[in-house]
Design an enzyme around this catalytic site. Structure first.
Site, mmCIF file in Angstrom:
data_model
loop_
_atom_site.group_PDB
_atom_site.id
_atom_site.type_symbol
_atom_site.label_atom_id
_atom_site.label_comp_id
_atom_site.label_asym_id
_atom_site.label_seq_id
_atom_site.Cartn_x
_atom_site.Cartn_y
_atom_site.Cartn_z
ATOM 1 C CB ALA A 19 -1.406 -2.344 -16.724
ATOM 2 C CB SER A 20 3.196 0.931 -16.691
ATOM 3 O OG SER A 20 3.047 2.184 -15.583
ATOM 4 C CB VAL A 69 -7.713 6.519 -15.105
ATOM 5 C CG1 VAL A 69 -7.080 5.062 -15.515
ATOM 6 C CG2 VAL A 69 -7.229 6.966 -13.731
ATOM 7 C CG ASN A 95 -4.092 -1.384 -10.195
ATOM 8 O OD1 ASN A 95 -3.924 -1.627 -8.767
ATOM 9 N ND2 ASN A 95 -3.170 -0.730 -10.801
ATOM 10 C CE1 TYR A 160 -4.423 5.923 -2.184
ATOM 11 C CE2 TYR A 160 -4.607 4.805 0.057
ATOM 12 C CZ TYR A 160 -4.467 4.871 -1.454
ATOM 13 O OH TYR A 160 -4.099 3.501 -1.739
ATOM 14 C CE LYS A 164 -7.045 3.815 -3.740
ATOM 15 N NZ LYS A 164 -7.167 2.973 -5.033
ATOM 16 C CB ILE A 193 0.750 -3.872 -1.161
ATOM 17 C CG1 ILE A 193 -0.621 -4.287 -0.604
ATOM 18 C CG2 ILE A 193 1.205 -4.879 -2.183
ATOM 19 C CD1 ILE A 193 -0.852 -5.553 -0.093
HETATM 20 P P1 NAP Z 1 1.973 2.504 -8.091
HETATM 21 O O1 NAP Z 1 3.199 1.473 -7.880
HETATM 22 O O2 NAP Z 1 2.016 3.803 -7.725
HETATM 23 O O3 NAP Z 1 1.262 2.193 -9.387
HETATM 24 C C1 NAP Z 1 0.183 3.050 -9.705
HETATM 25 C C2 NAP Z 1 0.124 3.346 -11.305
HETATM 26 O O4 NAP Z 1 -1.179 3.853 -11.616
HETATM 27 C C3 NAP Z 1 1.231 3.412 -11.864
HETATM 28 O O5 NAP Z 1 1.660 2.652 -13.108
HETATM 29 C C4 NAP Z 1 0.697 4.984 -12.366
HETATM 30 O O6 NAP Z 1 1.364 5.335 -13.361
HETATM 31 C C5 NAP Z 1 -0.770 4.719 -12.619
HETATM 32 N N1 NAP Z 1 -1.552 5.997 -12.603
HETATM 33 C C6 NAP Z 1 -1.408 6.761 -11.660
HETATM 34 N N2 NAP Z 1 -2.249 7.744 -12.184
HETATM 35 C C7 NAP Z 1 -2.792 7.586 -13.371
HETATM 36 C C8 NAP Z 1 -3.689 8.018 -14.311
HETATM 37 N N3 NAP Z 1 -4.203 9.436 -14.009
HETATM 38 N N4 NAP Z 1 -4.291 7.491 -15.270
HETATM 39 C C9 NAP Z 1 -3.460 6.127 -15.719
HETATM 40 N N5 NAP Z 1 -2.707 5.306 -14.855
HETATM 41 C C10 NAP Z 1 -2.245 6.232 -13.447
HETATM 42 O O7 NAP Z 1 0.975 1.976 -6.954
HETATM 43 P P2 NAP Z 1 0.490 0.530 -6.404
HETATM 44 O O8 NAP Z 1 1.014 0.439 -5.129
HETATM 45 O O9 NAP Z 1 0.752 -0.471 -7.319
HETATM 46 O O10 NAP Z 1 -1.167 0.905 -6.230
HETATM 47 C C11 NAP Z 1 -2.061 0.346 -7.291
HETATM 48 C C12 NAP Z 1 -3.269 0.406 -6.507
HETATM 49 O O11 NAP Z 1 -3.404 -0.354 -5.245
HETATM 50 C C13 NAP Z 1 -3.853 1.885 -6.252
HETATM 51 O O12 NAP Z 1 -5.055 2.104 -6.658
HETATM 52 C C14 NAP Z 1 -3.361 2.220 -4.863
HETATM 53 O O13 NAP Z 1 -4.051 3.068 -4.228
HETATM 54 C C15 NAP Z 1 -3.854 0.788 -4.316
HETATM 55 N N6 NAP Z 1 -3.580 0.508 -2.814
HETATM 56 C C16 NAP Z 1 -2.079 0.142 -2.755
HETATM 57 C C17 NAP Z 1 -1.458 -0.049 -1.578
HETATM 58 C C18 NAP Z 1 -0.005 -0.376 -1.365
HETATM 59 O O14 NAP Z 1 0.353 -0.574 -0.235
HETATM 60 N N7 NAP Z 1 0.657 -0.241 -2.310
HETATM 61 C C19 NAP Z 1 -2.541 -0.274 -0.609
HETATM 62 C C20 NAP Z 1 -3.790 -0.198 -0.703
HETATM 63 C C21 NAP Z 1 -4.114 -0.111 -2.129
HETATM 64 P P3 NAP Z 1 2.649 6.388 -13.106
HETATM 65 O O15 NAP Z 1 3.705 5.725 -12.499
HETATM 66 O O16 NAP Z 1 2.852 6.650 -14.911
HETATM 67 O O17 NAP Z 1 2.262 7.717 -12.682
#
Ligand code: NAP
Length: 252
Positions: A19-20, A69, A95, A160, A164, A193
């Site tokens: 959530a950060s 997580v 998430n 990945y 998923k 996204i």
């Molecule tokens: P993001 O900006 O990289 O954010 C992911 C978050 O998860 C970060 O705050 C990260 O923390 C945290 N995280 C990573 N490893 C963790 C762990 N072991 N324990 C707790 N927290 C952890 O990614 P996002 O694009 O928002 O993606 C969010 C979700 O949507 C993910 O599951 C991703 O696979 C999915 N998704 C994203 C897209 C896209 O296009 N962006 C598309 C499809 C699916 P740190 O920064 O501290 O590592």
């Protein structure tokens, strides 16, 4: 907050992992507008506190919990703490996710293991911890964040995509296990996204993705958050085991 709290969400407790920043931060922010207390979970406390302050400044309620997580014990401790304090956990949004992209023939074991540990085992860990209290209170909503590549595959993302796709299988199975207890379990599968995760992609990959999207634009974290919020709402009570695709038509 701009929106009036929604009575169906008010007084309830939500937990959002990762959530950060990015999609997780936006889900937490949008959900907090509806009135529940949102427990923000991520690795880095400082970043979480900044999100909690942003939510508080807008009139919402949030608390922070640090956890990796991928660690079964840490997920259990967070959920036990939340249920101990509030006597309930109504909404769980799994998430948190990472990428370690590489062609399979070059992929290192650590790249495979890291992605499966966070993206798939992380979802198991939090579902495992949350499901008993949800069953006991005869109410629960779980939304797991999958991805378009979990259904269509993507060169360079075997780890990945497998994680998923695994999330979808886990979701559908758990949905069947708990459907009789008023607990629903669904997936949202985002496409391409705008977040830090996609910002770091090479320009050629970004261009190729855009060409695949009939709507000719990237999605926003808000686009994803709205679908999550709907699946958490009382209006979605009869929807379980489903995957909602939020991808601008990229994969149908
Ligand atoms: P993001 O900006 O990289 O954010 C992911 C978050 O998860 C970060 O705050 C990260 O923390 C945290 N995280 C990573 N490893 C963790 C762990 N072991 N324990 C707790 N927290 C952890 O990614 P996002 O694009 O928002 O993606 C969010 C979700 O949507 C993910 O599951 C991703 O696979 C999915 N998704 C994203 C897209 C896209 O296009 N962006 C598309 C499809 C699916 P740190 O920064 O501290 O590592």
């Amino acid at each position: 907050m701009d929106a009036k709290p929604n009575p169906t969400f008010s007084g309830r407790i939500a937990l959002v992992t990762g959530a950060s920043q990015g999609i997780g931060e936006t889900i937490a922010f949008e959900l907090a507008k509806e009135g529940p207390l949102v427990v923000l979970v991520d690795i880095q406390r400082e970043k979480l506190e900044a999100v909690a302050e942003r939510i508080a400044r807008s009139g919402g309620r949030a608390s922070v919990q640090t956890a990796d997580v991928s660690r079964f014990d840490q997920a259990a401790a967070v959920v036990e703490g939340v249920v101990g304090e509030h006597r309930r956990l109504d909404y769980l949004v799994n998430n948190a996710g990472i990428t370690r992209d590489n062609l399979l023939m070059r992929m290192r074991e650590e790249e495979w293991d890291a992605v499966l540990a966070v993206n798939l085992k992380g979802v198991f860990n939090f579902c495992r911890a949350a499901i008993r209290p949800m069953i006991s209170s005869r109410f629960g909503r779980i939304v797991n964040i999958s991805s378009v590549v979990g259904v269509m595959g993507n060169a360079g993302q075997a780890n990945y995509s497998a994680s998923k796709a695994g999330v979808i299988g886990l979701t559908k199975s758990l949905a069947r296990e708990v459907a009789g207890r008023e607990v629903t379990v669904n997936c949202v599968a985002p496409g391409y996204i705008m977040t830090a995760m996609t910002e770091s992609l090479p320009e050629a990959v970004k261009k190729a993705f855009l060409e695949m999207i009939p709507m000719k634009r990237m999605g926003t974290p808000e686009d994803v958050a709205q679908a999550v919020k709907f699946l958490l709402s009382d209006q979605a009570a009869y929807i379980t085991g489903q995957v909602i695709h939020v991808n601008g038509g990229m994969y149908t």
